[in-house]
Design a protein around this motif. Structure first.
Motif, PDB file in Angstrom:
ATOM      1  N   VAL A  47       0.856  -1.191   0.000  1.00  0.00           N
ATOM      2  CA  VAL A  47       0.000   0.000   0.000  1.00  0.00           C
ATOM      3  C   VAL A  47       0.887   1.234   0.000  1.00  0.00           C
ATOM      4  CG1 VAL A  47      -1.770   1.276   1.268  1.00  0.00           C
ATOM      5  CG2 VAL A  47      -1.816  -1.219   1.248  1.00  0.00           C
ATOM      6  N   VAL A  48       0.644   2.115  -0.969  1.00  0.00           N
ATOM      7  CA  VAL A  48       1.345   3.391  -1.068  1.00  0.00           C
ATOM      8  C   VAL A  48       0.336   4.489  -0.761  1.00  0.00           C
ATOM      9  CG1 VAL A  48       2.554   4.979  -2.634  1.00  0.00           C
ATOM     10  CG2 VAL A  48       2.996   2.516  -2.770  1.00  0.00           C
ATOM     11  N   SER A  49       0.768   5.505  -0.013  1.00  0.00           N
ATOM     12  CA  SER A  49      -0.151   6.579   0.354  1.00  0.00           C
ATOM     13  C   SER A  49       0.385   7.951  -0.035  1.00  0.00           C
ATOM     14  CB  SER A  49      -0.417   6.570   1.864  1.00  0.00           C
ATOM     15  OG  SER A  49      -1.374   7.564   2.210  1.00  0.00           O
ATOM     16  N   ASP A  50      -0.535   8.805  -0.414  1.00  0.00           N
ATOM     17  CA  ASP A  50      -0.270  10.228  -0.577  1.00  0.00           C
ATOM     18  C   ASP A  50      -0.445  10.867   0.807  1.00  0.00           C
ATOM     19  OD1 ASP A  50       0.262  12.627  -1.893  1.00  0.00           O
ATOM     20  OD2 ASP A  50      -1.801  12.921  -2.539  1.00  0.00           O
ATOM     21  N   THR A  51      -0.304  12.149   0.880  1.00  0.00           N
ATOM     22  CA  THR A  51      -0.317  12.881   2.156  1.00  0.00           C
ATOM     23  C   THR A  51      -1.678  12.875   2.854  1.00  0.00           C
ATOM     24  OG1 THR A  51       1.385  14.325   1.233  1.00  0.00           O
ATOM     25  CG2 THR A  51       0.263  15.099   3.215  1.00  0.00           C
ATOM     26  N   SER A  52      -2.725  13.156   2.126  1.00  0.00           N
ATOM     27  CA  SER A  52      -4.046  13.407   2.703  1.00  0.00           C
ATOM     28  C   SER A  52      -4.575  12.319   3.642  1.00  0.00           C
ATOM     29  CB  SER A  52      -5.057  13.679   1.581  1.00  0.00           C
ATOM     30  OG  SER A  52      -6.361  13.775   2.079  1.00  0.00           O
TER      31      SER A  52
ATOM     32  N   ILE B 223       5.273   5.504   1.852  1.00  0.00           N
ATOM     33  CA  ILE B 223       5.086   6.855   1.324  1.00  0.00           C
ATOM     34  C   ILE B 223       6.335   7.248   0.544  1.00  0.00           C
ATOM     35  CG2 ILE B 223       3.445   7.616   3.088  1.00  0.00           C
ATOM     36  CD1 ILE B 223       5.786   9.093   4.472  1.00  0.00           C
ATOM     37  N   PRO B 224       6.151   7.974  -0.552  1.00  0.00           N
ATOM     38  CA  PRO B 224       7.324   8.468  -1.265  1.00  0.00           C
ATOM     39  C   PRO B 224       7.995   9.584  -0.473  1.00  0.00           C
ATOM     40  CG  PRO B 224       5.326   9.260  -2.318  1.00  0.00           C
ATOM     41  CD  PRO B 224       4.900   8.329  -1.223  1.00  0.00           C
ATOM     42  N   VAL B 225       9.256   9.835  -0.773  1.00  0.00           N
ATOM     43  CA  VAL B 225      10.019  10.851  -0.058  1.00  0.00           C
ATOM     44  C   VAL B 225       9.350  12.226  -0.162  1.00  0.00           C
ATOM     45  CG1 VAL B 225      12.243  12.076  -0.024  1.00  0.00           C
ATOM     46  CG2 VAL B 225      12.181   9.588  -0.192  1.00  0.00           C
ATOM     47  N   ALA B 226       8.754  12.544  -1.290  1.00  0.00           N
ATOM     48  CA  ALA B 226       8.087  13.844  -1.436  1.00  0.00           C
ATOM     49  C   ALA B 226       6.943  13.999  -0.440  1.00  0.00           C
ATOM     50  CB  ALA B 226       7.576  14.042  -2.863  1.00  0.00           C
ATOM     51  N   VAL B 227       6.199  12.934  -0.185  1.00  0.00           N
ATOM     52  CA  VAL B 227       5.115  12.972   0.805  1.00  0.00           C
ATOM     53  C   VAL B 227       5.708  13.150   2.200  1.00  0.00           C
ATOM     54  CG1 VAL B 227       3.309  11.589   1.922  1.00  0.00           C
ATOM     55  CG2 VAL B 227       3.420  11.743  -0.577  1.00  0.00           C
TER      56      VAL B 227
ATOM     57  N   ASN C 155      -0.460  19.284 -15.276  1.00  0.00           N
ATOM     58  CA  ASN C 155       0.060  20.460 -14.571  1.00  0.00           C
ATOM     59  C   ASN C 155      -0.464  20.616 -13.152  1.00  0.00           C
ATOM     60  OD1 ASN C 155       1.603  21.166 -16.781  1.00  0.00           O
ATOM     61  ND2 ASN C 155      -0.025  22.395 -17.674  1.00  0.00           N
ATOM     62  N   ASP C 156      -1.587  19.994 -12.849  1.00  0.00           N
ATOM     63  CA  ASP C 156      -2.169  20.154 -11.518  1.00  0.00           C
ATOM     64  C   ASP C 156      -1.788  19.045 -10.544  1.00  0.00           C
ATOM     65  OD1 ASP C 156      -3.475  22.539 -12.202  1.00  0.00           O
ATOM     66  OD2 ASP C 156      -5.112  21.416 -13.123  1.00  0.00           O
ATOM     67  N   ILE C 157      -0.884  18.172 -10.950  1.00  0.00           N
ATOM     68  CA  ILE C 157      -0.438  17.102 -10.074  1.00  0.00           C
ATOM     69  C   ILE C 157       0.792  17.597  -9.319  1.00  0.00           C
ATOM     70  CG2 ILE C 157       0.460  14.741  -9.976  1.00  0.00           C
ATOM     71  CD1 ILE C 157      -2.450  14.885 -10.856  1.00  0.00           C
ATOM     72  N   ASP C 158       0.713  17.594  -7.991  1.00  0.00           N
ATOM     73  CA  ASP C 158       1.877  18.066  -7.227  1.00  0.00           C
ATOM     74  C   ASP C 158       2.913  16.952  -7.113  1.00  0.00           C
ATOM     75  OD1 ASP C 158       1.386  16.444  -4.940  1.00  0.00           O
ATOM     76  OD2 ASP C 158       0.322  18.025  -3.900  1.00  0.00           O
ATOM     77  N   LEU C 159       4.072  17.297  -6.588  1.00  0.00           N
ATOM     78  CA  LEU C 159       5.183  16.349  -6.515  1.00  0.00           C
ATOM     79  C   LEU C 159       4.824  15.120  -5.684  1.00  0.00           C
ATOM     80  CD1 LEU C 159       8.098  15.640  -7.245  1.00  0.00           C
ATOM     81  CD2 LEU C 159       8.822  16.965  -5.236  1.00  0.00           C
ATOM     82  N   GLY C 160       4.138  15.321  -4.550  1.00  0.00           N
ATOM     83  CA  GLY C 160       3.756  14.186  -3.707  1.00  0.00           C
ATOM     84  C   GLY C 160       2.845  13.212  -4.434  1.00  0.00           C
TER      85      GLY C 160
END
Length: 164
Positions: A3-8, A31-35, A77-82
């Protein structure tokens, strides 16, 4: 299960004191390093910032193919790095599930064939597994304490799905 998660999902569950639901449902969340950086590098600290630094079941991982992250961001363009790193990492790891709430990121992830659920899906699964008694109570706490945004239509649909 990978399971991979974004910030939210992490910050919102932490805001209502329910972060452990992720551990109970999935054992380990990557989680990726950006998150990780989104959570720990901001002032004031966001809910869950200490958790991602200290809990062994939340593991930060670097995306191996940095070009894929660049390509994801260029195309949307609206996808952030995380979000871009979460999608790229989920693809690299052949994740079973990607936790993400942002609509644009979810649509992009679906285009890549990823299985996705958001925070409300996590709550439905938690109720189905007997981990929480009420999705409504949790949603109301998210809206009140975490300023989580949910349309009235989605709110009603989730309650119907939860038989509440």
């Amino acid at each position: 299960m990978i399971v991979v998660s974004d910030t939210s999902p992490i910050t919102n569950l932490a805001a209502i004191g329910q972060l452990d639901l992720l551990h109970q449902l999935y054992e380990t969340v990557i989680i990726p390093v950006a998150v990780y950086n989104e959570m720990v590098s901001v002032n004031p600290a966001v809910p869950g910032a200490v958790a991602v630094q200290s809990l062994s079941w939340i593991q930060a991982q670097t995306v191996a193919n940095t070009q894929s992250v660049i390509d994801l961001q260029r195309g949307q363009n609206d996808i952030d790095l995380g979000e871009a790193e979460a999608i790229a990492l989920a693809l690299e790891l052949k994740a079973d599930l990607l936790l993400m709430d942002e609509r644009r990121g979810r649509v992009l992830a679906e285009n890549y064939g990823l299985s996705i659920t958001g925070l409300l899906g996590v709550l439905l699964q938690a109720k189905g597994n007997g981990l929480i008694p009420s999705v409504k109570v949790m949603m109301d706490q998210l809206i009140e304490r975490a300023k989580f945004r949910v349309s009235s239509q989605l709110y009603a649909a989730v309650l119907k799905t939860a038989d509440e």
